[in-house]
Design a protein around this motif. Structure first.
Motif, short mmCIF file in Angstrom:
data_model
loop_
_atom_site.label_atom_id
_atom_site.label_comp_id
_atom_site.label_asym_id
_atom_site.label_seq_id
_atom_site.Cartn_x
_atom_site.Cartn_y
_atom_site.Cartn_z
N GLU A 152 3.34 -7.99 -0.26
CA GLU A 152 4.61 -8.40 0.37
C GLU A 152 4.74 -7.82 1.77
OE1 GLU A 152 9.38 -7.73 -0.38
OE2 GLU A 152 8.04 -7.83 -2.12
N GLU A 153 4.43 -6.53 1.92
CA GLU A 153 4.58 -5.89 3.22
C GLU A 153 3.52 -6.39 4.21
OE1 GLU A 153 7.13 -4.11 4.08
OE2 GLU A 153 7.96 -4.24 2.05
N LEU A 154 2.32 -6.67 3.75
CA LEU A 154 1.29 -7.21 4.63
C LEU A 154 1.67 -8.61 5.12
CD1 LEU A 154 -1.95 -6.07 2.75
CD2 LEU A 154 -1.21 -5.32 5.02
N GLU A 155 2.29 -9.40 4.26
CA GLU A 155 2.74 -10.73 4.69
C GLU A 155 3.84 -10.62 5.74
OE1 GLU A 155 1.47 -13.84 3.98
OE2 GLU A 155 -0.11 -12.47 3.32
N LEU A 158 4.02 4.22 0.57
CA LEU A 158 3.49 4.08 1.93
C LEU A 158 3.73 2.68 2.47
CD1 LEU A 158 0.04 5.89 1.59
CD2 LEU A 158 1.99 6.71 2.91
N ALA A 159 3.48 1.68 1.65
CA ALA A 159 3.65 0.30 2.09
C ALA A 159 5.10 0.01 2.45
CB ALA A 159 3.16 -0.66 1.01
N ARG A 160 6.02 0.40 1.59
CA ARG A 160 7.44 0.13 1.85
C ARG A 160 7.96 0.91 3.05
NH1 ARG A 160 7.93 -4.62 -0.67
NH2 ARG A 160 7.94 -4.45 -2.96
N SER A 161 7.28 2.04 3.36
CA SER A 161 7.71 2.86 4.49
C SER A 161 7.08 2.41 5.80
CB SER A 161 7.35 4.32 4.24
OG SER A 161 8.02 4.81 3.09
N GLY A 162 6.32 1.35 5.77
CA GLY A 162 5.74 0.80 6.98
C GLY A 162 4.39 1.37 7.35
N ARG A 163 3.81 2.19 6.49
CA ARG A 163 2.52 2.81 6.80
C ARG A 163 1.41 1.97 6.16
NH1 ARG A 163 4.22 9.20 5.93
NH2 ARG A 163 6.10 9.09 7.21
N LEU A 164 1.24 0.78 6.65
CA LEU A 164 0.40 -0.21 5.97
C LEU A 164 -1.08 0.14 6.03
CD1 LEU A 164 2.16 -3.57 6.86
CD2 LEU A 164 2.11 -2.37 4.69
#
Length: 637
Positions: free
Chosen positions: A601-604, A543-549
């Motif tokens: 990483e994705e949140l940053e 989910l995170a890597r797919s942009g669904r934070l």
């Protein structure tokens, strides 16, 4: 004493060669020695009557109003059980001093330190070892008032105490009762030795205090290598320590879990022995430790893995088994321990693991990734070993196997198995090109591309608009959540997002993820199972890597609520949120680490990118506030 405490009501201590579980009521109800995969001396977790235990706890008569709490000393593997009553507060600290030597040891010490910090408390000790999974009788010999030895087949267990704790014989078992007041302390030490070895020196409070400080210093020093500085520092540190505790120091081989026989369904038959080294689990565990900055563990495991590849074997044998004993022994014959009733009646109890003979082709992908991770291909001999494996795989990748979940319902063309053979060829081609190593690149590249085309053509299901478990089904499989991580697809690829949506509909229940649906894809076993923690954390990462934070963070936060009181996870979560399966589970903790790092990483990245308005957190879907319509949802949800 609770005959069968919940699986989650335990902490783990260990010395990097063996490990023990201590329940939150002060009972050591699982300990195998001198190795993780040795027969048990305490196994009341699998049979409350026949398994054996060592309980050390405050004990007050009647309805005493006592509260018990358990915790780890921060960033260590020192487990503290606190007993708080109106008349006093005391605690038992359990620990083992780590031995990270490359030489196996036959001597292992479990230290139990009791102290009272307020008022006074009476304590009771009950030590009832049962050797060889409770099958072998033992004798008892007294050395002095504070020292006895239980003698079993090939192993002696010495029980010793400091002054003030006198032992009483109860047949071939031992009990003791003593009272401590504020400022007073005592210690109980269990030492396993080879049969006939000399009696260890009797402990003093000073020597035990020194051992406690040595243990504490080891873990604090080891954690200094950790490079993670993210939002979930405490739980990531706990997972890292757990992965280290589950690694056999003499060989560098990680085990899958500290226990055997704990059920995936209470009363069910899915009760396996996880005290061995799976190539897949170990490779992923070491990869997680590498990502955290622990390089020595990677070098040790690569040596172990290379030795497995280089070991002589029959000409017709595969280059690797799916699992081994921690010393590399390939023989893991499975037996049923019919004399044990199993955890809460969950039979059969199995020792050994017959799945060692299965064909699971995905292990070559995980192994290749572990050998080449970070651009480090290791020694020249390591490259030769890897290239020989890939040469073999060119001729053998296109065949059915039992798959990652070790199904016992027959071989299939599992998509995940094909995916990881693609990883093996991909990593090999990249390393050979980058480091100018000799390789049959034409064959490796041809095989890599053939696997890719086959997955796209046969692993994709048009009606489901998703990649599926194997080529002859429309059933989904959560193992494919790794497709973006290994680089087979982009995490934003439309086909991948469609697969992720389908998994969300079929396999996800309130952020908890099932491996697959065994009713739709029979696996040869009766009964059901809980959601699989590994997959739930892989789902967070996907989910995170797919942009669904928003969804990813909400799912991660909810998963952390299923951790036990000291931050440990078993293999699965049951219908009522209970932990199920062997405990603690390396697979779960490595996936927690990778999920936390990906989400950080994705949140940053998202902090520097303006977010579109009106995207609701998953927990608020269907709710409205004044001036806002009911639409919204996270991107792609």
């Amino acid at each position: 004493m609770n005959r069968y405490p919940p699986i989650a009501e335990h902490g783990m201590v260990g010395d990097l060669q063996t490990a023990a579980l201590v329940s939150s009521d002060g009972t050591v109800d699982w300990w195998c020695t001198p190795r993780f995969d040795s027969p048990s001396v305490f196994a009341s977790l699998l049979d409350g009557e026949r398994g054996g235990h060592c309980r050390l706890a405050a004990e007050l008569p009647g309805d005493d109003g006592m509260t018990v709490r358990q915790l780890y000393l921060s960033d260590t593997a020192v487990l503290v059980t606190r007993f708080m009553a109106p008349g006093g507060v005391g605690e038992v600290a359990d620990f083992m001093v780590p031995n990270d030597s490359s030489a196996p040891s036959g001597v292992h010490r479990l230290l139990r330190v009791v102290r009272v910090v307020r008022g006074s408390l009476p304590f009771a000790l009950s030590c009832q070892p049962r050797f060889d999974y409770g099958r072998a009788p033992h004798t008892l010999a007294r050395t002095d008032e504070h020292s006895v030895v239980f003698r079993g087949p090939g192993t002696d267990l010495h029980l010793q105490s400091t002054a003030g704790v006198g032992f009483h014989e109860d047949g071939n078992d031992i009990s003791a009762r003593f009272t401590l007041s504020a400022g007073q302390a005592a210690a109980i030490v269990l030492t396993s030795t080879p049969g006939g070895a000399p009696t260890p020196p009797r402990p003093s409070l000073e020597s035990v205090a020194d051992a406690l400080e040595t243990c504490r210093t080891f873990w604090l020093s080891w954690l200094r290598s950790c490079t993670y500085r993210g939002r979930w520092q405490d739980i990531v540190n706990r997972s890292a320590i757990t992965l280290k505790l589950l690694t056999y120091a003499p060989t560098g081989a990680p085990i899958a879990a500290a226990t055997m026989g704990l059920p995936e369904q209470i009363g069910g038959e899915r009760n396996w022995d996880y005290r061995y080294t799976w190539v897949r689990d170990a490779s992923l565990s070491v990869r997680a430790l590498i990502d955290l900055g622990f390089q020595e563990e990677a070098h040790a495991f690569r040596r172990w893995l290379r030795e497995r590849i280089e070991t002589d074997r029959p000409p017709s044998a595969d280059p690797l088994q799916i699992m081994y004993r921690i010393d590399g022994d390939p023989h893991l014959s499975e037996e049923t321990l019919d004399h044990l009733e199993g955890y809460r009646g969950s039979r059969p109890v199995r020792a050994g693991n017959a799945a060692a003979d299965q064909l699971q082709l995905d292990i070559y992908g995980e192994a290749s990734d572990a050998l080449i991770v970070g651009g480090d291909i290791g020694a020249i001999r390591g490259w030769h070993a890897l290239s020989e494996v890939l040469d073999w795989l060119v001729d053998h990748w296109d065949q059915p196997d039992e798959g990652i979940w070790e199904t016992r319902g027959g071989r299939q063309d599992f998509t995940y198995s094909r995916l990881m053979t693609w990883v093996a060829f991909d990593r090999g081609v990249r390393a050979a090109t980058t480091f100018s190593r000799p390789a049959d690149l034409t064959r490796w590249t041809g095989a890599r591309d053939a696997v890719f085309h086959q997955i796209v053509e046969r692993g994709w299901h048009d009606k489901r608009q998703a990649f599926v478990q194997h080529y002859d089904t429309d059933v989904l499989d959560a193992s494919l959540l790794l497709m973006p991580r290994v680089g087979f697809v982009s995490p934003r690829d439309p086909d991948w997002l469609s697969t992720l949506d389908a998994m969300g509909e079929d396999l996800v229940s309130d952020s908890l993820v099932y491996r697959y649906d065994p009713t739709a894809s029979p696996d040869g076993l009766r009964g059901s199972e809980g959601t699989f923690n590994l997959c739930s954390f892989f789902y967070v990462e996907a989910l995170a890597r797919s942009g669904r934070l928003d969804e990813a963070r909400h799912a991660f936060d909810k998963m952390l609520t299923y951790a036990n009181h000291v931050g440990l996870f078993a293999e699965e979560i049951g219908p009522s949120g209970e932990q199920l399966g062997n405990f603690p589970q390396a697979f779960t903790h490595l996936a927690l680490v990778t999920a936390a790092m990906a989400l950080d990483e994705e949140l940053e990245k998202a902090r520097t990118v303006p977010r579109p308005g009106n995207h609701r957190h998953p927990a608020t879907r269907g709710l409205t506030v004044p001036g806002e319509d009911a639409g919204g949802g996270s991107p792609g949800a």
